[in-house]
Design a protein around this motif. Sequence first.
Motif, mmCIF file in Angstrom:
data_model
loop_
_atom_site.group_PDB
_atom_site.id
_atom_site.type_symbol
_atom_site.label_atom_id
_atom_site.label_comp_id
_atom_site.label_asym_id
_atom_site.label_seq_id
_atom_site.Cartn_x
_atom_site.Cartn_y
_atom_site.Cartn_z
ATOM 1 N N MET A 149 -48.381 93.077 -11.356
ATOM 2 C CA MET A 149 -49.561 93.925 -11.130
ATOM 3 C C MET A 149 -50.722 93.431 -11.990
ATOM 4 O O MET A 149 -51.870 93.488 -11.574
ATOM 5 N N ARG A 150 -50.402 92.953 -13.169
ATOM 6 C CA ARG A 150 -51.443 92.533 -14.102
ATOM 7 C C ARG A 150 -51.716 91.034 -14.040
ATOM 8 O O ARG A 150 -52.853 90.603 -14.065
ATOM 9 N N TRP A 151 -50.643 90.237 -13.991
ATOM 10 C CA TRP A 151 -50.790 88.787 -14.121
ATOM 11 C C TRP A 151 -50.230 88.010 -12.926
ATOM 12 O O TRP A 151 -49.803 86.880 -13.062
ATOM 13 N N GLY A 152 -50.263 88.600 -11.775
ATOM 14 C CA GLY A 152 -49.657 87.957 -10.619
ATOM 15 C C GLY A 152 -50.498 86.858 -10.006
ATOM 16 O O GLY A 152 -51.708 86.988 -9.875
ATOM 17 N N THR A 153 -49.832 85.785 -9.660
ATOM 18 C CA THR A 153 -50.408 84.756 -8.804
ATOM 19 C C THR A 153 -49.688 84.883 -7.460
ATOM 20 O O THR A 153 -48.642 85.533 -7.367
ATOM 21 N N HIS A 154 -50.219 84.261 -6.435
ATOM 22 C CA HIS A 154 -49.576 84.361 -5.129
ATOM 23 C C HIS A 154 -48.151 83.807 -5.184
ATOM 24 O O HIS A 154 -47.214 84.409 -4.669
ATOM 25 N N ARG A 155 -47.979 82.673 -5.833
ATOM 26 C CA ARG A 155 -46.646 82.052 -5.941
ATOM 27 C C ARG A 155 -45.675 82.945 -6.706
ATOM 28 O O ARG A 155 -44.525 83.118 -6.314
ATOM 29 N N ASN A 156 -46.141 83.523 -7.812
ATOM 30 C CA ASN A 156 -45.280 84.411 -8.596
ATOM 31 C C ASN A 156 -44.961 85.696 -7.831
ATOM 32 O O ASN A 156 -43.863 86.239 -7.929
ATOM 33 N N LEU A 157 -45.937 86.174 -7.084
ATOM 34 C CA LEU A 157 -45.714 87.372 -6.276
ATOM 35 C C LEU A 157 -44.660 87.095 -5.201
ATOM 36 O O LEU A 157 -43.785 87.922 -4.955
ATOM 37 N N GLU A 158 -44.735 85.930 -4.581
ATOM 38 C CA GLU A 158 -43.712 85.553 -3.604
ATOM 39 C C GLU A 158 -42.329 85.497 -4.253
ATOM 40 O O GLU A 158 -41.338 85.955 -3.671
ATOM 41 N N ALA A 159 -42.272 84.937 -5.459
ATOM 42 C CA ALA A 159 -40.987 84.848 -6.164
ATOM 43 C C ALA A 159 -40.465 86.235 -6.513
ATOM 44 O O ALA A 159 -39.274 86.527 -6.342
ATOM 45 N N GLY A 160 -41.346 87.102 -6.993
ATOM 46 C CA GLY A 160 -40.934 88.473 -7.327
ATOM 47 C C GLY A 160 -40.456 89.231 -6.105
ATOM 48 O O GLY A 160 -39.452 89.954 -6.146
ATOM 49 N N ALA A 161 -41.156 89.065 -4.992
ATOM 50 C CA ALA A 161 -40.745 89.730 -3.752
ATOM 51 C C ALA A 161 -39.420 89.166 -3.251
ATOM 52 O O ALA A 161 -38.570 89.914 -2.749
ATOM 53 N N ALA A 162 -39.214 87.861 -3.398
ATOM 54 C CA ALA A 162 -37.937 87.261 -2.990
ATOM 55 C C ALA A 162 -36.794 87.849 -3.815
ATOM 56 O O ALA A 162 -35.721 88.169 -3.278
ATOM 57 N N PHE A 163 -37.010 88.012 -5.120
ATOM 58 C CA PHE A 163 -35.993 88.643 -5.972
ATOM 59 C C PHE A 163 -35.715 90.067 -5.481
ATOM 60 O O PHE A 163 -34.563 90.490 -5.357
ATOM 61 N N TRP A 164 -36.784 90.802 -5.176
ATOM 62 C CA TRP A 164 -36.632 92.184 -4.718
ATOM 63 C C TRP A 164 -35.872 92.249 -3.388
ATOM 64 O O TRP A 164 -35.041 93.130 -3.188
ATOM 65 N N HIS A 165 -36.129 91.294 -2.506
ATOM 66 C CA HIS A 165 -35.420 91.267 -1.232
ATOM 67 C C HIS A 165 -33.938 90.957 -1.440
ATOM 68 O O HIS A 165 -33.081 91.451 -0.703
ATOM 69 N N MET A 166 -33.619 90.160 -2.471
ATOM 70 C CA MET A 166 -32.219 89.923 -2.816
ATOM 71 C C MET A 166 -31.577 91.236 -3.267
ATOM 72 O O MET A 166 -30.454 91.551 -2.880
#
Length: 182
Positions: A149-166
Motif C-alpha cells: 500500500m505504501r511502497w508498491g511497484t507494479h512488479r512487487n504488487l504482482e508478486a504479492g498478489a501471486a502469493f495471495w492467490h497461492m
Amino acid sequence: MTDQTSVLDELPGDLMIWVLIVSELLVFGAGLLAFLGMRAMDPAGFAADQAALNRVAGAANTIVLVTSGYCAARAVNAFDHSLRAMRLWLAAAMGFGIVFLVVKWYEYAEKARHGIGIETSDFFTFYYLLTGFHALHVVAGLIIFALLMRWGTHRNLEAGAAFWHMVDLVWVLLFPIIYLVH
C-alpha cells in the motif's frame, strides 16, 4: 540478434516469489497427503471428528478468501490507472483477509469451548497444524499488502498478489479435504 523471452520472463512478479510459492505448495501438499494417509488408517475416527467442524464457517471463509483474491487481482489491474484505486482494492483484499482470520479464530474458540485441542486426536492435530499454518500465511499476506500500500511497484504488487492467490488455492484445497470429504 533475436529477441528471446522465456516462460520465466512471462511470470508476474519475481522468480523468487515463484520459488517461494512452489515450495509452500509442496509443504501444504505433503501435509495434505499425510492427512489423507492417516485418514485412510482411521476413517471412522476421522469422520467422527470431522463432524465436529463448523462447515458453514469453513464455507463462508472460502467465499471470503476467494473474494479477497478477486480484490487483489483488481488492485494489480488498477495500479497503472490509479494508485488510489489500487490502494482501495488492496484495502478490500486486506479487509476480507481479516474477516477470514476472525472466522478462523471463532472456529478455534468454538473447539476450545468443547475441550477440543491439538492433542485431542490425529484428526485435530492435522486440522490445527494445516489450518493454523494457513492462517499464518494469511497474516504474512496481510503484512505484504500493507507494505505494498505504501511502497508498491507494479512488479512487487504482482508478486504479492501471486502469493495471495497461492494462499487462496491452498484454502480451496484444505476446505473440502478437511471439512467435507469422508
